[in-house]
Design a protein around this motif. Structure first.
Motif, PDB file in Angstrom:
ATOM      1  N   ARG A  64       0.786  -1.228   0.000  1.00  0.00           N
ATOM      2  CA  ARG A  64       0.000   0.000   0.000  1.00  0.00           C
ATOM      3  C   ARG A  64       0.822   1.285   0.000  1.00  0.00           C
ATOM      4  O   ARG A  64       0.411   2.283  -0.555  1.00  0.00           O
ATOM      5  CB  ARG A  64      -0.929  -0.018   1.221  1.00  0.00           C
ATOM      6  N   SER A  65       1.989   1.285   0.643  1.00  0.00           N
ATOM      7  CA  SER A  65       2.781   2.504   0.750  1.00  0.00           C
ATOM      8  C   SER A  65       4.204   2.130   1.124  1.00  0.00           C
ATOM      9  O   SER A  65       4.480   0.991   1.479  1.00  0.00           O
ATOM     10  CB  SER A  65       2.188   3.412   1.834  1.00  0.00           C
ATOM     11  N   PRO A  66       5.137   3.093   1.078  1.00  0.00           N
ATOM     12  CA  PRO A  66       6.510   2.792   1.475  1.00  0.00           C
ATOM     13  C   PRO A  66       6.617   2.337   2.921  1.00  0.00           C
ATOM     14  O   PRO A  66       7.629   1.782   3.324  1.00  0.00           O
ATOM     15  CB  PRO A  66       7.238   4.129   1.258  1.00  0.00           C
ATOM     16  N   HIS A  67       5.570   2.584   3.713  1.00  0.00           N
ATOM     17  CA  HIS A  67       5.625   2.196   5.123  1.00  0.00           C
ATOM     18  C   HIS A  67       4.914   0.873   5.389  1.00  0.00           C
ATOM     19  O   HIS A  67       4.852   0.419   6.517  1.00  0.00           O
ATOM     20  CB  HIS A  67       5.009   3.312   5.987  1.00  0.00           C
ATOM     21  N   SER A  68       4.365   0.263   4.357  1.00  0.00           N
ATOM     22  CA  SER A  68       3.597  -0.962   4.551  1.00  0.00           C
ATOM     23  C   SER A  68       4.440  -2.084   5.141  1.00  0.00           C
ATOM     24  O   SER A  68       3.946  -2.877   5.936  1.00  0.00           O
ATOM     25  CB  SER A  68       2.981  -1.415   3.227  1.00  0.00           C
ATOM     26  N   LEU A  69       5.703  -2.184   4.724  1.00  0.00           N
ATOM     27  CA  LEU A  69       6.554  -3.238   5.252  1.00  0.00           C
ATOM     28  C   LEU A  69       6.750  -3.103   6.745  1.00  0.00           C
ATOM     29  O   LEU A  69       6.916  -4.101   7.455  1.00  0.00           O
ATOM     30  CB  LEU A  69       7.910  -3.229   4.537  1.00  0.00           C
ATOM     31  N   ASP A  70       6.723  -1.869   7.245  1.00  0.00           N
ATOM     32  CA  ASP A  70       6.835  -1.652   8.686  1.00  0.00           C
ATOM     33  C   ASP A  70       5.641  -2.260   9.417  1.00  0.00           C
ATOM     34  O   ASP A  70       5.744  -2.651  10.583  1.00  0.00           O
ATOM     35  CB  ASP A  70       6.906  -0.154   9.008  1.00  0.00           C
ATOM     36  N   GLU A  71       4.508  -2.299   8.713  1.00  0.00           N
ATOM     37  CA  GLU A  71       3.283  -2.785   9.339  1.00  0.00           C
ATOM     38  C   GLU A  71       3.144  -4.305   9.254  1.00  0.00           C
ATOM     39  O   GLU A  71       2.304  -4.893   9.933  1.00  0.00           O
ATOM     40  CB  GLU A  71       2.081  -2.124   8.656  1.00  0.00           C
ATOM     41  N   MET A  72       3.942  -4.928   8.406  1.00  0.00           N
ATOM     42  CA  MET A  72       3.840  -6.371   8.235  1.00  0.00           C
ATOM     43  C   MET A  72       4.395  -7.105   9.461  1.00  0.00           C
ATOM     44  O   MET A  72       5.502  -6.816   9.916  1.00  0.00           O
ATOM     45  CB  MET A  72       4.602  -6.818   6.992  1.00  0.00           C
ATOM     46  N   LYS A  73       3.642  -8.029   9.979  1.00  0.00           N
ATOM     47  CA  LYS A  73       4.036  -8.785  11.162  1.00  0.00           C
ATOM     48  C   LYS A  73       4.699 -10.102  10.769  1.00  0.00           C
ATOM     49  O   LYS A  73       4.367 -10.698   9.738  1.00  0.00           O
ATOM     50  CB  LYS A  73       2.809  -9.081  12.030  1.00  0.00           C
ATOM     51  N   ILE A  74       5.627 -10.549  11.594  1.00  0.00           N
ATOM     52  CA  ILE A  74       6.223 -11.862  11.381  1.00  0.00           C
ATOM     53  C   ILE A  74       5.153 -12.917  11.651  1.00  0.00           C
ATOM     54  O   ILE A  74       4.434 -12.846  12.658  1.00  0.00           O
ATOM     55  CB  ILE A  74       7.431 -12.081  12.313  1.00  0.00           C
ATOM     56  N   LEU A  75       5.031 -13.869  10.750  1.00  0.00           N
ATOM     57  CA  LEU A  75       4.021 -14.916  10.938  1.00  0.00           C
ATOM     58  C   LEU A  75       4.405 -15.816  12.111  1.00  0.00           C
ATOM     59  O   LEU A  75       5.566 -16.199  12.256  1.00  0.00           O
ATOM     60  CB  LEU A  75       3.888 -15.744   9.661  1.00  0.00           C
ATOM     61  N   PRO A  76       3.445 -16.191  12.956  1.00  0.00           N
ATOM     62  CA  PRO A  76       3.725 -17.016  14.135  1.00  0.00           C
ATOM     63  C   PRO A  76       3.908 -18.485  13.760  1.00  0.00           C
ATOM     64  O   PRO A  76       3.511 -18.917  12.670  1.00  0.00           O
ATOM     65  CB  PRO A  76       2.468 -16.822  14.987  1.00  0.00           C
ATOM     66  N   PRO A  77       4.490 -19.274  14.652  1.00  0.00           N
ATOM     67  CA  PRO A  77       4.703 -20.708  14.373  1.00  0.00           C
ATOM     68  C   PRO A  77       3.433 -21.431  13.964  1.00  0.00           C
ATOM     69  O   PRO A  77       3.459 -22.316  13.104  1.00  0.00           O
ATOM     70  CB  PRO A  77       5.260 -21.247  15.697  1.00  0.00           C
ATOM     71  N   GLN A  78       2.295 -21.052  14.579  1.00  0.00           N
ATOM     72  CA  GLN A  78       1.041 -21.744  14.302  1.00  0.00           C
ATOM     73  C   GLN A  78       0.623 -21.638  12.834  1.00  0.00           C
ATOM     74  O   GLN A  78      -0.077 -22.504  12.313  1.00  0.00           O
ATOM     75  CB  GLN A  78      -0.078 -21.179  15.189  1.00  0.00           C
ATOM     76  N   PHE A  79       1.029 -20.584  12.173  1.00  0.00           N
ATOM     77  CA  PHE A  79       0.678 -20.396  10.770  1.00  0.00           C
ATOM     78  C   PHE A  79       1.212 -21.543   9.921  1.00  0.00           C
ATOM     79  O   PHE A  79       0.552 -21.980   8.965  1.00  0.00           O
ATOM     80  CB  PHE A  79       1.259 -19.069  10.264  1.00  0.00           C
ATOM     81  N   PHE A  80       2.377 -22.039  10.269  1.00  0.00           N
ATOM     82  CA  PHE A  80       3.060 -23.051   9.470  1.00  0.00           C
ATOM     83  C   PHE A  80       2.709 -24.484   9.862  1.00  0.00           C
ATOM     84  O   PHE A  80       2.983 -25.410   9.088  1.00  0.00           O
ATOM     85  CB  PHE A  80       4.575 -22.875   9.604  1.00  0.00           C
ATOM     86  N   GLN A  81       2.124 -24.669  11.033  1.00  0.00           N
ATOM     87  CA  GLN A  81       1.932 -26.019  11.551  1.00  0.00           C
ATOM     88  C   GLN A  81       0.614 -26.628  11.096  1.00  0.00           C
ATOM     89  O   GLN A  81      -0.239 -27.033  11.882  1.00  0.00           O
ATOM     90  CB  GLN A  81       2.087 -25.996  13.077  1.00  0.00           C
TER      91      GLN A  81
END
Length: 269
Positions: A64-81
């Motif tokens: 959405r904007s140059p600051h969007s990456l700042d807003e992106m959260k690291i995915l938690p372990p549960q996402f992958f399991q």
């Protein structure tokens, strides 16, 4: 197609598809094929103090904007399991981040238990142990002793499943990517292929078993879900059983040029 949909083990083609680039397979395992160890956890590199700005390149899903990456959260372990066949399409549109380099995942392949194309078929060895770890870790191996292949471990501990990252689009760090790849180009060939992704990220086998949900080093960040995807058989697994050769377990974002060859085997589900 919505990402919440579960992909079943159906839709196999009538003829095996033969291609040249390898998925989660290792010719080293089979004497009759072409020639090709638990790995140590790499020490994470410190994160950049300033957030990188997105590139002005055509990417599959615009942020959405140059600051969007700042807003992106690291995915938690549960996402992958979860089952690798469920995780694979869910990874499309997510971001791989290592320091100044950010890539958006555009193409993946799923590898599951009882899959004759999966490294886990040989059981737990020193080399394949990360595949049997809890979902959310990296499994990195060398294909033909040359190409560094990044896989995201899926499912619960002990299952033996992963998702291969086949292609990505560059978001930040283009000059670093080009330097690592040895190619001064902005065309999809820069990152269209699993070995190219590993090279662009600057990773090695020592990154195998690295937690992708921990800050620093190599991370997977949340990102937008694509509206439509295309599916097809996996690449370079001719040695596997016919039903696994033809299984439609390769997923890509529809409409993006950042997809590896062959493209003509990919279709809407």
């Amino acid at each position: 197609m919505r990402m919440a949909q579960r992909f079943k083990r159906v839709g196999k083609s009538t003829k095996p598809i033969r291609t040249s680039e390898s998925g989660i397979n290792d010719p080293e395992y089979r004497a009759s094929q072409r020639l090709q160890s638990v790995s140590t956890v790499a020490k994470p590199k410190s994160r950049e103090t300033e957030s990188p700005k997105p590139l002005s390149l055509p990417i599959p899903i615009a942020i959405r904007s140059p600051h969007s990456l700042d807003e992106m959260k690291i995915l938690p372990p549960q996402f992958f399991q979860i089952d690798a066949l469920d995780l694979a399409p869910r990874l499309l549109g997510k971001f791989l981040k290592r320091n100044d380099v950010v890539l958006q995942i555009t193409e993946v392949e799923a590898y599951r238990p009882n899959d004759s194309a999966c490294h886990g078929r040989f059981g737990i060895t020193q080399r394949t142990a990360p595949v049997f770890g809890a979902g959310g870790h990296a499994y990195v191996y060398l294909c033909y002793g040359l190409h560094t292949m990044l896989n995201v471990v899926a499912d619960k501990e002990g299952v033996g499943a992963a998702v291969l990252i086949r292609s990505c689009a560059p978001i930040t760090g283009l000059s670093t990517i080009q330097q690592r790849r040895g190619q001064k180009t902005e065309k999809p060939l820069l990152l269209a292929g699993p070995g190219k992704v590993g090279q662009a990220l600057g990773i090695s086998k020592e990154w195998s078993n690295h937690p992708l949900y921990s800050p620093g080093g190599l991370e997977i960040l949340d990102g937008p879900n694509p509206e439509n995807i295309i599916v097809g058989p996996r690449v370079g697994i001719e040695y596997a059983l016919p039903e696994d050769v033809n299984a439609l377990w390769r997923f890509a974002i529809a409409g993006t040029p950042w997809i590896s060859a062959p493209k003509n085997t990919l279709r809407p589900p």
